[in-house]
Design an enzyme around this catalytic site. Structure first.
Site, PDB file in Angstrom:
ATOM      1  N   LEU A 410      34.223  34.223  40.831  1.00  0.00           N
ATOM      2  CA  LEU A 410      35.497  34.237  41.568  1.00  0.00           C
ATOM      3  C   LEU A 410      35.351  35.134  42.798  1.00  0.00           C
ATOM      4  O   LEU A 410      35.642  36.328  42.740  1.00  0.00           O
ATOM      5  CB  LEU A 410      36.569  34.779  40.613  1.00  0.00           C
ATOM      6  CG  LEU A 410      37.994  34.278  40.770  1.00  0.00           C
ATOM      7  CD1 LEU A 410      38.778  34.586  39.513  1.00  0.00           C
ATOM      8  CD2 LEU A 410      38.657  34.919  41.973  1.00  0.00           C
ATOM      9  N   GLU A 412      35.516  34.235  46.872  1.00  0.00           N
ATOM     10  CA  GLU A 412      35.534  33.286  47.990  1.00  0.00           C
ATOM     11  C   GLU A 412      34.696  33.760  49.175  1.00  0.00           C
ATOM     12  O   GLU A 412      34.013  32.981  49.829  1.00  0.00           O
ATOM     13  CB  GLU A 412      36.975  33.024  48.432  1.00  0.00           C
ATOM     14  CG  GLU A 412      37.784  32.118  47.510  1.00  0.00           C
ATOM     15  CD  GLU A 412      38.205  32.760  46.194  1.00  0.00           C
ATOM     16  OE1 GLU A 412      37.966  33.974  46.013  1.00  0.00           O
ATOM     17  OE2 GLU A 412      38.762  32.055  45.332  1.00  0.00           O
ATOM     18  N   GLN A 434      39.802  26.626  45.401  1.00  0.00           N
ATOM     19  CA  GLN A 434      40.569  26.078  44.279  1.00  0.00           C
ATOM     20  C   GLN A 434      41.974  25.708  44.747  1.00  0.00           C
ATOM     21  O   GLN A 434      42.499  24.655  44.404  1.00  0.00           O
ATOM     22  CB  GLN A 434      40.605  27.068  43.129  1.00  0.00           C
ATOM     23  CG  GLN A 434      40.960  26.413  41.830  1.00  0.00           C
ATOM     24  CD  GLN A 434      40.422  27.197  40.644  1.00  0.00           C
ATOM     25  OE1 GLN A 434      40.882  28.296  40.384  1.00  0.00           O
ATOM     26  NE2 GLN A 434      39.456  26.646  39.932  1.00  0.00           N
ATOM     27  N   HIS A 479      50.471  29.028  45.586  1.00  0.00           N
ATOM     28  CA  HIS A 479      49.776  27.772  45.279  1.00  0.00           C
ATOM     29  C   HIS A 479      50.403  26.633  46.080  1.00  0.00           C
ATOM     30  O   HIS A 479      50.352  25.485  45.671  1.00  0.00           O
ATOM     31  CB  HIS A 479      49.863  27.435  43.781  1.00  0.00           C
ATOM     32  CG  HIS A 479      49.074  28.365  42.911  1.00  0.00           C
ATOM     33  ND1 HIS A 479      49.496  29.622  42.602  1.00  0.00           N
ATOM     34  CD2 HIS A 479      47.860  28.213  42.302  1.00  0.00           C
ATOM     35  CE1 HIS A 479      48.593  30.213  41.815  1.00  0.00           C
ATOM     36  NE2 HIS A 479      47.601  29.375  41.624  1.00  0.00           N
TER      37      HIS A 479
END
Ligand SMILES: Cc1ncc(C[n+]2csc(CCOP(=O)(O)OP(=O)(O)O)c2C)c(N)n1
Length: 673
Positions: A410, A412, A434, A479
């Site tokens: 995890l 980026e 993601q 999100h």
């Protein structure tokens, strides 16, 4: 200081001396030039030369090094022509960056030196990518990245070391611990006793050495190099040293206790090594003097060439041209690729194909690209066996194997950096964010490294970053964001944003065939709600070409992504209003011709997007239209965008947030103008 020659010959020892002395003498000259006002800035590595020189000597010339601002010795030991380095430092046209970069912020593919960006830490994960390339190609090679002890406090350090450990990459991470990060001493920088203690926590080996002893540095790194390649493991080396001058020449040295300079003067890497060679009778007073005279003459000669170059002639067209790498693919291969032109509503479409959802079209484009490019590597969280958060890569591991379809830790930032490193070694890379929201923690590598590297020193970044984006599914502030405008504002990137399955497949294929970094936005809410005809072939939709979705007479709706479907839905529900709908498809570069033609047809423009209003792409389009199409206009450009708030979770709040809820009001405003 104890020197151990091991099995080095006298000639080698003398050669090391010359290599060590050269950056010292160049620097002494630079300090004179600085005082004379002939150069503007200088970061000194005086006192630390043994690390850069020793490390470079221990590697093969075709192994990439990621140096920083105190590593002149890397550049000189790789035999870069000194006059060209002088041109570089002066910002001359014939330097390594066409006058576009300062000091040591440049690289050279020929010399396998990767230019740093000012942010320091990002160098580390690029080394991961290069090492991964060697691993995938089964080459007996590694990469080496420098960091200061200050840089080890950056998240990039942690991410890069962790990835290298998890992926068993042959990388050397070299900490030059010189006691100060600008003015900050080590006790205000970290709490462990030695930085090398961290190696254990990452699951790698590490060693601390005297960075002022060139033979120790050389011998250690040579041995570590063999270890990394044979064991396919990374390694952390901490070199203790000292910065004998200020952070940069203008910063002074008031913040350093004066006695430290006395202590470290005794440990000077050049003087001590010279004395050792004199004691060993490898050199004599006469031979050292003649070496110094030769280097002095060499510096003066090269300086004369470097300073004789005429000043730069500004050519705006060249500046713009070099922002992007040009297609390097052999023309015959490129012309074999089918280009589907569906840019107008009445264009004939390829008949063979099938009805597909957007999500499947993306997956299809990705699969065909994997077959087309054996050097294409996919990276992302949970993209392997799990198939990715949205199942785009489902089944890919079985088809292409785990080497090419890579689950990542995890992190980026490190993965974008690693993508760049892979690209430097001839790979193509896709990274799946993601969720597009998470790009914020990989932002620096994208906007400062990927985007600028070609303009700065001619290296391209053959990287596609897929960005599942957008709201409408009740996913809340982190999100759901539309963040394409962050990237549209960054020269050097390309930004595509398809709204239909056919475009999604063709644009993805085109993105992989483009040697530049492409941000590929895919709307999550459209994945499974939008279907359409998708040709079976491997085909491209041209990047930079907008599409007329439907002709109309009353209002031009310039939009993209979900906006296209909102506009179509609105047009179908309001047959009395004739909308001329343009799907931009690419946001950088924008297709101004198609925008202009649409404005010509209606004289009234609505720019519609899901992104928030202020600073959105719509502002740019509205400004361009007012500058270039003013005479055609019957009303001011109206922007219809989402509220200037974070994206709310509650469905009713989200509906109210989204631009779609104001579409009717905006259309009515224009109709009634
Ligand atoms: C992300 C970032 N923050 C701050 C700076 C400003 N800066 C440049 S060099 C430096 C100190 C770096 O210290 P260290 O890593 O120990 O390397 P050294 O300069 O001592 O060789 C700082 C704070 C920067 N370049 N990048």
């Amino acid at each position: 200081m104890q020197f151990h020659r091991n099995n080095l010959s006298n000639e080698q020892l003398a050669d090391f001396y010359k290599k060590l002395l050269l950056p010292r003498m160049i620097e002494e000259k630079m300090l004179v030039l600085l005082r004379q006002g002939k150069i503007s800035k200088w970061f000194s590595g005086i006192g630390q030369e043994a690390i850069a020189v020793g490390a470079t000597l221990a590697l093969q010339p075709d192994e990439w090094i990621m140096p920083l601002h105190r590593n002149l010795g890397v550049f000189t030991t790789r035999n870069m022509p000194l006059h060209k380095l002088f041109m570089q430092w002066q910002g001359g046209a014939d330097g390594y960056s066409n006058g576009r970069e300062r000091s040591f912020h440049f690289g050279s593919k020929q010399h396998h030196i990767c230019g740093m960006i000012s942010h320091l830490g990002p160098q580390l994960s690029i080394a991961d990518g290069v090492a991964l390339a060697h691993k995938l190609k089964r080459e007996q090679k590694l990469s080496l990245a420098f960091t200061g002890e200050g840089g080890t406090s950056e998240g990039d350090f942690h991410e890069a070391l962790n990835v290298a450990a998890v992926w068993n990459l042959p990388v050397i991470f070299l900490v030059e611990n010189n006691g100060y990060g600008l003015s900050t001493p080590t006790n205000e920088q970290y709490r462990c006793e030695n930085l090398v203690d961290r190696a254990k926590g990452y699951g790698m080996e590490g060693v601390m050495i005297d960075g002022n002893n060139i033979l120790t540095v050389y011998d250690t790194i040579k041995g570590v190099r063999d270890y990394c390649i044979q064991q396919q493991r990374p390694y952390l080396i901490e070199c203790k040293t000292f910065r004998m001058r200020g952070h940069e020449e203008a910063s002074g040295i008031k913040y350093v206790p004066p006695h430290l300079f006395e202590v470290w003067k005794e440990k000077d890497p050049v003087v001590n090594y010279e004395n050792y060679l004199l004691n060993e009778t490898v050199l004599t007073n006469e031979s050292t003097q003649s070496i110094k005279d030769a280097i002095r003459n060499y510096i003066e000669e090269e300086l004369a060439i470097g300073f004789a170059v005429p000043s730069i002639v500004v050519n705006t067209a060249n500046e713009l041209k070099d922002v992007y790498a040009r297609q390097s693919m052999v023309d015959s291969k490129r012309s074999a690729i089918k280009l589907v032109d569906n840019s107008l509503p009445d264009k004939q479409q390829p008949a063979t194909g099938s009805e597909m959802r957007l999500v499947n079209a993306i997956s299809d484009g990705l699969k065909q690209s994997m077959r087309q490019h054996p050097n294409l590597i996919l990276m992302g969280q949970d993209i392997a066996e799990y198939g990715g958060a949205f199942k785009i890569t489902e089944g890919f591991v079985d088809m292409f194997g785990k080497e090419r379809v890579r689950n990542t830790p995890l992190c980026e930032s490190a993965i974008v950096g690693a993508a760049l490193g892979l690209s430097m070694e001839g790979f193509k890379v896709m990274m799946e964010m993601q969720f597009a929201d998470f790009v914020s923690v990989g932002f620096n590598q994208i906007v400062n490294n990927l985007a600028k590297i070609h303009y700065r020193w001619g290296q391209n970044a053959d990287v596609v970053i897929r960005m599942p984006t957008g709201a409408g599914v009740g996913a809340g502030p982190f999100h759901s964001q539309s963040n394409e405008a962050w990237f549209v504002h960054t020269p050097g990137l390309k930004v595509v944003y398809p709204s239909t399955p056919m475009d999604a497949k063709g644009l993805l294929i085109a993105a992989f065939n483009d040697p530049n970094p492409v941000l590929y936005f895919e709307h999550k809410a459209l994945y499974r709600s939008i279907s359409g005809h998708v040709p079976d072939d491997y085909y491209e939709i041209e990047i930079g070409k907008a599409k007329v979705v439907q002709y109309g007479e009353d209002i031009s709706v310039i939009t993209y992504g979900a906006g296209v479907h909102w506009a179509l839905e609105y047009a179908n529900a309001h047959k009395d209003i004739s909308l001329d709908i343009t799907d931009l498809r690419t946001l950088l570069p924008l297709d101004y011709d198609v925008i202009k033609r649409s404005v010509q047809r209606t004289g009234k423009v609505l720019v519609l997007h899901e992104d928030t209003l202020t600073g959105g792409v719509g502002g740019e389009i509205a400004a361009w239209i007012s500058e270039h199409c003013f005479e055609m206009m019957d009303a001011p450009v109206v922007r219809c965008a989402s509220l200037d708030t974070p994206v709310p979770f509650n469905i009713e709040l989200e509906k109210n947030f989204l631009a779609k809820s104001r579409l009717d009001a905006c259309v009515q405003k224009l109709i009634n103008y």
